[in-house]
Design an enzyme around this catalytic site. Structure first.
Site, mmCIF file in Angstrom:
data_model
loop_
_atom_site.group_PDB
_atom_site.id
_atom_site.type_symbol
_atom_site.label_atom_id
_atom_site.label_comp_id
_atom_site.label_asym_id
_atom_site.label_seq_id
_atom_site.Cartn_x
_atom_site.Cartn_y
_atom_site.Cartn_z
ATOM 1 N N ASP A 1 -26.683 -12.738 -5.892
ATOM 2 C CA ASP A 1 -27.108 -13.166 -4.558
ATOM 3 C C ASP A 1 -26.323 -12.476 -3.446
ATOM 4 O O ASP A 1 -26.107 -13.050 -2.376
ATOM 5 C CB ASP A 1 -26.980 -14.698 -4.401
ATOM 6 C CG ASP A 1 -27.712 -15.424 -5.505
ATOM 7 O OD1 ASP A 1 -28.847 -15.032 -5.801
ATOM 8 O OD2 ASP A 1 -27.145 -16.364 -6.082
ATOM 9 N N ALA B 1 -33.819 -13.761 -11.764
ATOM 10 C CA ALA B 1 -33.371 -13.151 -10.502
ATOM 11 C C ALA B 1 -34.277 -13.581 -9.350
ATOM 12 O O ALA B 1 -35.407 -13.996 -9.565
ATOM 13 C CB ALA B 1 -33.410 -11.640 -10.630
ATOM 14 N N GLN C 1 -28.582 -10.218 -10.750
ATOM 15 C CA GLN C 1 -27.319 -10.962 -10.868
ATOM 16 C C GLN C 1 -26.137 -10.094 -10.399
ATOM 17 O O GLN C 1 -26.340 -9.217 -9.580
ATOM 18 C CB GLN C 1 -27.099 -11.460 -12.312
ATOM 19 C CG GLN C 1 -28.101 -12.515 -12.767
ATOM 20 C CD GLN C 1 -29.364 -11.925 -13.360
ATOM 21 O OE1 GLN C 1 -29.339 -10.980 -14.106
ATOM 22 N NE2 GLN C 1 -30.503 -12.503 -13.015
HETATM 23 P P1 IMP Z 1 -29.502 -17.599 -16.878
HETATM 24 O O1 IMP Z 1 -29.437 -16.177 -16.450
HETATM 25 O O2 IMP Z 1 -30.742 -18.313 -16.417
HETATM 26 O O3 IMP Z 1 -29.231 -17.781 -18.347
HETATM 27 O O4 IMP Z 1 -28.282 -18.373 -16.133
HETATM 28 C C1 IMP Z 1 -26.924 -18.087 -16.427
HETATM 29 C C2 IMP Z 1 -26.074 -18.148 -15.153
HETATM 30 O O5 IMP Z 1 -26.424 -17.065 -14.296
HETATM 31 C C3 IMP Z 1 -26.269 -19.417 -14.316
HETATM 32 O O6 IMP Z 1 -25.039 -19.738 -13.704
HETATM 33 C C4 IMP Z 1 -27.265 -18.991 -13.264
HETATM 34 O O7 IMP Z 1 -27.169 -19.784 -12.104
HETATM 35 C C5 IMP Z 1 -26.794 -17.576 -13.016
HETATM 36 N N1 IMP Z 1 -27.851 -16.706 -12.479
HETATM 37 C C6 IMP Z 1 -28.917 -16.205 -13.143
HETATM 38 N N2 IMP Z 1 -29.651 -15.426 -12.321
HETATM 39 C C7 IMP Z 1 -29.025 -15.425 -11.129
HETATM 40 C C8 IMP Z 1 -29.283 -14.772 -9.884
HETATM 41 O O8 IMP Z 1 -30.242 -14.004 -9.713
HETATM 42 N N3 IMP Z 1 -28.396 -15.021 -8.883
HETATM 43 C C9 IMP Z 1 -27.313 -15.815 -9.061
HETATM 44 N N4 IMP Z 1 -27.030 -16.440 -10.195
HETATM 45 C C10 IMP Z 1 -27.878 -16.244 -11.236
#
Ligand code: IMP
Length: 431
Positions: A13, A39, A223
């Site tokens: 972000d 994302a 990310q």
């Molecule tokens: P996942 O990628 O859904 O497995 O989430 C794993 C971690 O990455 C969590 O803390 C999410 O909030 C974070 N996360 C995943 N995608 C993003 C993004 O695009 N921006 C910020 N945090 C993210």
């Protein structure tokens, strides 16, 4: 010919969507190399507000080609929805968007397993986006994943689906009978397969062709480095490698062909989900930053945790990415905040730590050691040149550069492309 990697150097972000969109003007091809529809890249284009989850933001630039690389996990349902959304807003996608045949798919059972793990994790909850990202990557490295090439072949797909459902059946019971889950997947399968087929390509070959034609190629991460499965705050991370090194694995670009890496960094820090965050502000100032910066997740709408700039974490990220250049975003959010604090080291049980530790206990117990700088007053939005910025804003930027060992190539002061100051630097990609 040149290649540029745009990578987040915090916890995601950072404002990569806008930066990729700006620099994408010069690119012929924009490539996503990891992550999935977890994302959320926000871009303002032609006065319209777009949030993209899976498709590279280069799609908003007419005439550019975009590739979803093999390192991405693709939910065919989410991809179809995103394409429909873009087409409903008159963005031409066909013939411009391509998906690598070696990317893995996310199916309904990956989403179920993501929810199950989170719901059963208690204190160890990661705070995932529940989009099935982790379970799909687990299948990939466990060698039971289904790639796009497998998805397009009905015989192969059905065999793999049945095997995977059998294997996961003890866990999936809560979501219905296996027959029911299989029926739900198969109900959409044929139409999704037909829809996907025209977009599918050999990713490495496409990139190689672009290089041979001397095209400019931009690689867009999702990310951020602190969410990287190897270099982030494990296990509170995503399941892929957002770092620049992930480009080669996630797209097929040869390592010798990366020319530049630009780190995108926010003037303060945010994080969504659980996990260590040494400079987190849980007081009114944290809330002020959240409101001013509109710090709510673009994918899940969750409020982002906010805090001071963490130079220890960013220095670690700059080093791993080889980010010689930075795009500093959201400096305007710090207007009137006085003093401005930067974490320059951590202290744990009286011991000074100068580099980001891998030990999760140290990460959790790290107390930031701050350096204070005077804040700046008045509105900086609309400023066009570096010299127009208040002296204290410039001091803040120059101090950050020194602490993290990289050069700020541009500063973003708002969401639109006009609200960007380009520093007179040698950074070769001009917005
Ligand atoms: P996942 O990628 O859904 O497995 O989430 C794993 C971690 O990455 C969590 O803390 C999410 O909030 C974070 N996360 C995943 N995608 C993003 C993004 O695009 N921006 C910020 N945090 C993210």
């Amino acid at each position: 010919m040149s290649t540029l990697v745009v990578v987040g150097v915090q916890w995601g972000d950072e404002g990569k969507g806008k930066i990729v969109h700006l620099l994408g003007q010069q690119a012929d091809l924009v490539v996503r190399y990891q992550g999935g529809n977890n994302a959320g890249h926000t871009v303002i284009f032609d006065g319209k507000h777009f949030v993209l989850h899976l498709i590279p933001s280069g799609i908003l630039q007419p005439g550019k080609q975009c590739l979803i690389g093999n390192g991405v996990v693709v939910d065919p349902v989410a991809l179809r929805e995103e394409i429909s959304f873009l087409e409903s807003r008159r963005v031409r996608v066909k013939g411009r968007l391509f998906v690598s045949d070696a990317a893995h798919v996310i199916l309904a059972y990956h989403r179920y397993l993501d929810c199950l793990r989170e719901d059963n994790a208690g204190q160890g909850k990661i705070g995932t986006t529940r989009r099935g990202i982790g379970p799909s990557y687990s299948d990939k490295v466990g060698r039971t994943g289904i790639r796009i090439a497998d998805y397009l072949n009905p015989d192969v797909f059905k065999t793999l689906l049945d095997r995977n459902l059998r294997e996961k059946s003890p866990l999936l019971k809560r979501f219905g009978s296996l027959e029911q889950i299989r029926r739900d997947v198969m109900k959409k399968y044929e139409s999704l397969r037909r829809f996907l087929a025209p977009y599918v390509t050999n990713g490495p070959l496409m990139i190689h062709g672009a290089m041979e034609r001397k095209h400019q190629v931009l690689f867009e991460s999702a990310q951020g480095t602190m969410l990287d499965v190897d270099f982030g705050t494990y296990p509170y991370v995503t399941s892929s490698n957002p770092v620049a090194g992930g480009v080669c694995i996630g797209s097929g670009l040869a390592p010798t062909l990366i020319d530049e890496v630009l780190g995108v960094v926010k003037a303060y820090t945010t994080r969504v989900g659980e996990g260590p965050f040494p400079t987190e502000l849980t007081d009114n100032l944290g809330e002020t930053l959240r409101q001013r910066g509109m710090e709510f997740g673009a994918t899940t709408g969750r409020p982002r945790r906010c805090g001071w700039f963490d130079a220890v974490a960013v220095r670690h990220a700059v080093r791993i990415n080889g980010a010689r250049w930075l795009a500093l975003t959201k400096l305007d959010v710090l207007e009137g905040v006085n003093p401005l604090r930067i974490a320059v080291a951590y202290r744990v049980k009286g011991k000074l730590i100068k580099e980001f530790p891998s030990d999760r206990q140290l990460q959790e117990q790290a107390e930031p050691v701050y350096e204070d700088l005077p804040g700046f007053e008045g509105s900086i939005r609309g400023m066009k040149h570096y010299g127009q910025l208040p002296v204290n804003a410039r001091r803040y930027i120059e101090r950050l550069e020194k602490l993290v060992n990289s050069k700020v190539a541009m500063v973003s002061l708002g969401r639109s492309r006009e609200e960007t100051i380009v520093l007179d630097s040698k950074f070769p990609w001009k917005p």
